[in-house]
Design a protein around this motif. Structure first.
Motif, PDB file in Angstrom:
ATOM      1  N   THR A 161     -22.086   4.044  -1.107  1.00 27.46           N
ATOM      2  CA  THR A 161     -21.061   3.101  -1.538  1.00 27.46           C
ATOM      3  C   THR A 161     -21.711   1.889  -2.204  1.00 27.46           C
ATOM      4  OG1 THR A 161     -21.007   1.696   0.439  1.00 27.46           O
ATOM      5  CG2 THR A 161     -19.758   3.758   0.545  1.00 27.46           C
ATOM      6  N   LEU A 162     -20.858   0.996  -2.703  1.00 27.11           N
ATOM      7  CA  LEU A 162     -21.317  -0.255  -3.308  1.00 27.11           C
ATOM      8  C   LEU A 162     -21.506  -1.361  -2.280  1.00 27.11           C
ATOM      9  CD1 LEU A 162     -19.058  -0.366  -6.519  1.00 27.11           C
ATOM     10  CD2 LEU A 162     -21.485   0.265  -6.363  1.00 27.11           C
ATOM     11  N   LEU A 163     -21.327  -1.071  -1.015  1.00 28.57           N
ATOM     12  CA  LEU A 163     -21.464  -2.085   0.029  1.00 28.57           C
ATOM     13  C   LEU A 163     -22.923  -2.503   0.168  1.00 28.57           C
ATOM     14  CD1 LEU A 163     -19.655  -3.468   2.260  1.00 28.57           C
ATOM     15  CD2 LEU A 163     -20.600  -1.752   3.832  1.00 28.57           C
ATOM     16  N   ALA A 164     -23.180  -3.806   0.063  1.00 27.77           N
ATOM     17  CA  ALA A 164     -24.540  -4.320   0.246  1.00 27.77           C
ATOM     18  C   ALA A 164     -24.909  -4.289   1.726  1.00 27.77           C
ATOM     19  CB  ALA A 164     -24.640  -5.749  -0.295  1.00 27.77           C
ATOM     20  N   THR A 165     -26.203  -4.327   2.008  1.00 21.56           N
ATOM     21  CA  THR A 165     -26.678  -4.193   3.385  1.00 21.56           C
ATOM     22  C   THR A 165     -26.272  -5.364   4.278  1.00 21.56           C
ATOM     23  OG1 THR A 165     -28.794  -5.167   2.727  1.00 21.56           O
ATOM     24  CG2 THR A 165     -28.639  -2.752   2.751  1.00 21.56           C
ATOM     25  N   ASP A 166     -25.891  -6.496   3.670  1.00 18.40           N
ATOM     26  CA  ASP A 166     -25.489  -7.654   4.482  1.00 18.40           C
ATOM     27  C   ASP A 166     -23.977  -7.889   4.445  1.00 18.40           C
ATOM     28  OD1 ASP A 166     -25.287  -8.454   1.842  1.00 18.40           O
ATOM     29  OD2 ASP A 166     -26.080 -10.480   2.206  1.00 18.40           O
ATOM     30  N   GLU A 167     -23.216  -6.888   3.989  1.00 16.88           N
ATOM     31  CA  GLU A 167     -21.774  -7.058   3.830  1.00 16.88           C
ATOM     32  C   GLU A 167     -20.984  -6.217   4.827  1.00 16.88           C
ATOM     33  OE1 GLU A 167     -20.616  -8.019  -0.748  1.00 16.88           O
ATOM     34  OE2 GLU A 167     -21.352  -5.987  -0.354  1.00 16.88           O
ATOM     35  N   LEU A 168     -19.752  -6.664   5.057  1.00 18.37           N
ATOM     36  CA  LEU A 168     -18.742  -5.908   5.786  1.00 18.37           C
ATOM     37  C   LEU A 168     -17.503  -5.762   4.897  1.00 18.37           C
ATOM     38  CD1 LEU A 168     -18.614  -7.553   9.346  1.00 18.37           C
ATOM     39  CD2 LEU A 168     -19.549  -5.295   8.782  1.00 18.37           C
ATOM     40  N   VAL A 169     -16.762  -4.674   5.074  1.00 22.70           N
ATOM     41  CA  VAL A 169     -15.425  -4.595   4.490  1.00 22.70           C
ATOM     42  C   VAL A 169     -14.498  -5.393   5.403  1.00 22.70           C
ATOM     43  CG1 VAL A 169     -13.524  -3.102   3.817  1.00 22.70           C
ATOM     44  CG2 VAL A 169     -15.871  -2.327   3.496  1.00 22.70           C
ATOM     45  N   GLN A 170     -13.906  -6.425   4.836  1.00 26.34           N
ATOM     46  CA  GLN A 170     -13.031  -7.280   5.643  1.00 26.34           C
ATOM     47  C   GLN A 170     -11.575  -6.834   5.584  1.00 26.34           C
ATOM     48  OE1 GLN A 170     -13.059 -11.441   4.586  1.00 26.34           O
ATOM     49  NE2 GLN A 170     -12.180 -12.061   6.537  1.00 26.34           N
ATOM     50  N   ALA A 171     -11.114  -6.406   4.407  1.00 24.65           N
ATOM     51  CA  ALA A 171      -9.703  -6.050   4.269  1.00 24.65           C
ATOM     52  C   ALA A 171      -9.499  -5.097   3.104  1.00 24.65           C
ATOM     53  CB  ALA A 171      -8.853  -7.304   4.083  1.00 24.65           C
ATOM     54  N   ILE A 172      -8.372  -4.413   3.154  1.00 19.10           N
ATOM     55  CA  ILE A 172      -7.934  -3.517   2.082  1.00 19.10           C
ATOM     56  C   ILE A 172      -6.606  -4.058   1.572  1.00 19.10           C
ATOM     57  CG2 ILE A 172      -7.250  -1.163   1.497  1.00 19.10           C
ATOM     58  CD1 ILE A 172      -9.233  -1.751   4.660  1.00 19.10           C
ATOM     59  N   CYS A 173      -6.495  -4.256   0.269  1.00 17.12           N
ATOM     60  CA  CYS A 173      -5.293  -4.829  -0.329  1.00 17.12           C
ATOM     61  C   CYS A 173      -4.565  -3.773  -1.154  1.00 17.12           C
ATOM     62  CB  CYS A 173      -5.643  -6.022  -1.206  1.00 17.12           C
ATOM     63  SG  CYS A 173      -6.489  -7.346  -0.299  1.00 17.12           S
ATOM     64  N   LEU A 174      -3.262  -3.619  -0.914  1.00 14.33           N
ATOM     65  CA  LEU A 174      -2.442  -2.646  -1.634  1.00 14.33           C
ATOM     66  C   LEU A 174      -1.315  -3.379  -2.351  1.00 14.33           C
ATOM     67  CD1 LEU A 174      -2.050   0.059   1.164  1.00 14.33           C
ATOM     68  CD2 LEU A 174      -3.805  -0.056  -0.595  1.00 14.33           C
ATOM     69  N   PRO A 175      -1.175  -3.196  -3.670  1.00  6.17           N
ATOM     70  CA  PRO A 175      -0.085  -3.857  -4.395  1.00  6.17           C
ATOM     71  C   PRO A 175       1.273  -3.275  -4.016  1.00  6.17           C
ATOM     72  CG  PRO A 175      -1.257  -2.344  -5.834  1.00  6.17           C
ATOM     73  CD  PRO A 175      -2.027  -2.381  -4.560  1.00  6.17           C
ATOM     74  N   ARG A 176       2.253  -4.137  -3.896  1.00  4.32           N
ATOM     75  CA  ARG A 176       3.605  -3.713  -3.496  1.00  4.32           C
ATOM     76  C   ARG A 176       4.448  -3.422  -4.738  1.00  4.32           C
ATOM     77  NH1 ARG A 176       5.875  -7.938   0.816  1.00  4.32           N
ATOM     78  NH2 ARG A 176       7.403  -6.243   1.046  1.00  4.32           N
ATOM     79  N   ARG A 177       4.134  -2.345  -5.435  1.00  2.73           N
ATOM     80  CA  ARG A 177       4.847  -2.027  -6.672  1.00  2.73           C
ATOM     81  C   ARG A 177       5.140  -0.532  -6.826  1.00  2.73           C
ATOM     82  NH1 ARG A 177       0.812  -0.308 -10.232  1.00  2.73           N
ATOM     83  NH2 ARG A 177      -1.302  -1.022  -9.774  1.00  2.73           N
ATOM     84  N   PHE A 178       5.228   0.181  -5.716  1.00  2.00           N
ATOM     85  CA  PHE A 178       5.439   1.628  -5.807  1.00  2.00           C
ATOM     86  C   PHE A 178       6.744   2.059  -5.136  1.00  2.00           C
ATOM     87  CE2 PHE A 178       0.797   1.055  -5.961  1.00  2.00           C
ATOM     88  CZ  PHE A 178       0.553   1.611  -7.209  1.00  2.00           C
ATOM     89  N   ALA A 179       7.684   1.132  -4.993  1.00  2.00           N
ATOM     90  CA  ALA A 179       8.931   1.442  -4.285  1.00  2.00           C
ATOM     91  C   ALA A 179       9.749   2.516  -4.994  1.00  2.00           C
ATOM     92  CB  ALA A 179       9.757   0.169  -4.118  1.00  2.00           C
ATOM     93  N   GLY A 180       9.688   2.574  -6.305  1.00  2.00           N
ATOM     94  CA  GLY A 180      10.504   3.538  -7.043  1.00  2.00           C
ATOM     95  C   GLY A 180       9.858   4.887  -7.250  1.00  2.00           C
ATOM     96  N   TYR A 181       8.737   5.155  -6.586  1.00  2.00           N
ATOM     97  CA  TYR A 181       7.991   6.391  -6.809  1.00  2.00           C
ATOM     98  C   TYR A 181       8.308   7.436  -5.739  1.00  2.00           C
ATOM     99  CZ  TYR A 181       4.925   4.243 -10.311  1.00  2.00           C
ATOM    100  OH  TYR A 181       4.419   3.646 -11.435  1.00  2.00           O
ATOM    101  N   PHE A 182       8.282   8.691  -6.154  1.00  2.00           N
ATOM    102  CA  PHE A 182       8.328   9.808  -5.215  1.00  2.00           C
ATOM    103  C   PHE A 182       6.912  10.040  -4.691  1.00  2.00           C
ATOM    104  CE2 PHE A 182       7.669  14.420  -4.583  1.00  2.00           C
ATOM    105  CZ  PHE A 182       8.534  14.620  -3.521  1.00  2.00           C
ATOM    106  N   SER A 183       6.767  10.179  -3.384  1.00  2.00           N
ATOM    107  CA  SER A 183       5.438  10.340  -2.790  1.00  2.00           C
ATOM    108  C   SER A 183       5.297  11.710  -2.149  1.00  2.00           C
ATOM    109  CB  SER A 183       5.178   9.244  -1.754  1.00  2.00           C
ATOM    110  OG  SER A 183       6.075   9.368  -0.675  1.00  2.00           O
TER     111      SER A 183
END
Length: 473
Positions: A161-183
């Protein structure tokens, strides 16, 4: 060769600031551990290379799910159980909700985290295709501050991955724009849950004027990293869904994915299944031709679309008996027509866990016996009374069976319940007593896993029949 605890050091600083300081002081030395579901597998096998472990489990900074008008921010330490219980995830991001339901068993869902799934970087991880189609972004944190980058491209190779050795993944952000989609989400594996995927798909689509207006497709377990099928998407956009497009889509998928051989499956199998999964998604999408604002011709469906989520789930529950199924169906509204309802039911059933199946099974009386509404379990919702009437109708032919057949059915029922610890499930509509007895005796020879899946398939058929009755009320 198993690992020995004395070979390892584990610390728990207790705060995000202290942890990222530790990573900065000795980059690449400390392995962050959250739920530990993958780490413990490596440890038990004697293959855990890291000798210094730092616990990031249950940090408040990593366990929050927050929403703004534009996006939802999911802490990397959120477990799959956290995702399953979050109403916004279930309603607005059903692909991630489905993946959280079939990732391992309940124990793993209580411990496994979304951030751990990302950093572990397995191409078979169930949640990662959903993140690709939702255009997720990651927030990475270190003593140098935060940086935000698209999730697409984060995996650079198998377990890289692109994660550096001194980093953590803090959060995942998802845009709220898929309400009209079939999933649509589906996992192909030895089992729907508690098994690593051979191929899994997460897809979103939207139709406009009879053609594919937008489409997003991602696959897992077919390459060294999860794949977004951008070439296939471009080949499908702007076209009407017909038999020719399905052939084109299958060919485009096979040309794009370059699948892998491993101990779970072959490249040839994965190519065929991947093409079939994309074609299946397009067929389901084509059934959504009516725009969300259109009123279904069926008055029952039109009325159901207008109910609150809780009332809609309660209203449709007798068709299946699983609360998770009913809630997921209510979340898929508005549903355009009868065919779309049946397709949505089939898709939803495939995402459920064995525990959900068992709940559906428990709504049935024994074959050959009736169950009054007063015999329903105390926690049952009032609408389940309808399922009693349907069960009586479905087993109507058994009433005309000879006494010897009824006695044999009762004996076989008891043997089945002693062997499998649940009631025997069969789609009884149109079947005679002797026919059902023959099926029951034959299925007594199944092993537990095979019988569970046969029962689930029978339940799916029962649900389809009941939905058709429900639409005619």
């Amino acid at each position: 060769m198993r690992s020995h605890p004395s070979d390892y050091e584990m610390v728990a600083p207790g705060s995000l600031t202290a942890i990222i300081s530790l990573l900065a002081n000795e980059p690449g030395v400390w392995l962050p551990v959250a739920g530990g579901t993958d780490v413990m597998v490596q440890y038990a096998a004697g293959k855990l290379a890291a000798r210094k472990l730092v616990s990031i489990w249950n940090l408040p900074e990593l366990r929050q799910i927050e929403a703004t008008a534009k996006e939802i921010r999911i802490g990397a330490g959120c477990t799959y159980s956290d995702l399953r219980s979050n109403e916004m995830v279930r309603r607005e991001f059903p692909l991630l909700y489905s993946a959280s339901r079939w990732t391992g068993g309940i124990a793993n869902q209580n411990r496994g985290t979304i951030g751990g799934n990302i950093v572990n970087a397995s191409p078979a991880a169930d949640s990662l295709p959903a993140l690709l189609v939702y255009d997720a972004e990651l927030i990475l944190v270190s003593v140098r501050g935060e940086r935000r980058l698209p999730y697409a491209g984060f995996h650079t190779g198998y377990k890289k991955t692109l994660l550096a050795t001194d980093e953590l993944v803090q959060a995942i952000c998802l845009p709220r724009r898929f309400a009209g989609y079939f999933s649509h989400a589906r996992k192909v594996g030895a089992r729907y849950s508690q098994a690593i995927s051979k191929v899994c798909i997460a897809a979103l689509g939207r139709l406009g004027d009879g053609v594919v207006e937008d489409i997003r497709i991602a696959l897992g377990s077919v390459a060294p990293v999860p794949l977004r099928l951008r070439e296939t998407e471009q080949g499908v956009k702007g076209k009407a869904i017909d038999s020719e497009l399905l052939v084109l889509a299958r060919s485009a998928v096979v040309a794009e994915i370059r699948p892998i051989d491993d101990i779970r499956s072959t490249a040839r199998y994965r190519a065929a299944v991947a093409g079939n999964l994309v074609a299946e998604f397009l067929k389901l999408l084509s059934s959504q031709r009516a725009k969300p604002s259109d009123e279904p011709a069926n008055t029952v469906l039109a009325r159901w679309n207008r109910l609150s989520s809780a009332d809609a789930a309660r209203n449709i529950l007798p068709c299946c008996g699983s609360i998770a199924w009913a809630e997921a169906m209510a979340a898929k509204r508005p549903i355009a027509d009868d065919a779309a309802l049946l397709a949505a039911s089939d898709e939803t059933w495939r995402t459920l866990t064995p525990a959900d199946w068992m709940e559906a099974f428990q709504s049935h009386p024994r074959i050959g016996e009736s169950r009054s509404s007063s015999a329903q379990p105390p926690q049952a919702l009032p609408s389940r009374d309808q399922s009693v009437e349907w069960s009586t109708q479905e087993q109507g032919n058994i009433a005309y069976a000879e006494t010897a057949v009824k006695i044999a059915l009762a004996d076989a029922n008891r043997e089945y319940e002693q062997r499998f610890n649940r009631v025997f499930i069969v789609c009884a509509t149109g079947k005679s007593g002797p026919e059902i007895l023959e099926i029951l005796r034959r299925r007594l020879n199944n092993d537990a896993d095979a019988e569970l899946h046969q029962a689930a398939e029978q339940q799916s058929q029962i649900t389809q029949i009941r939905l058709k009755k429900w639409l005619q009320e």
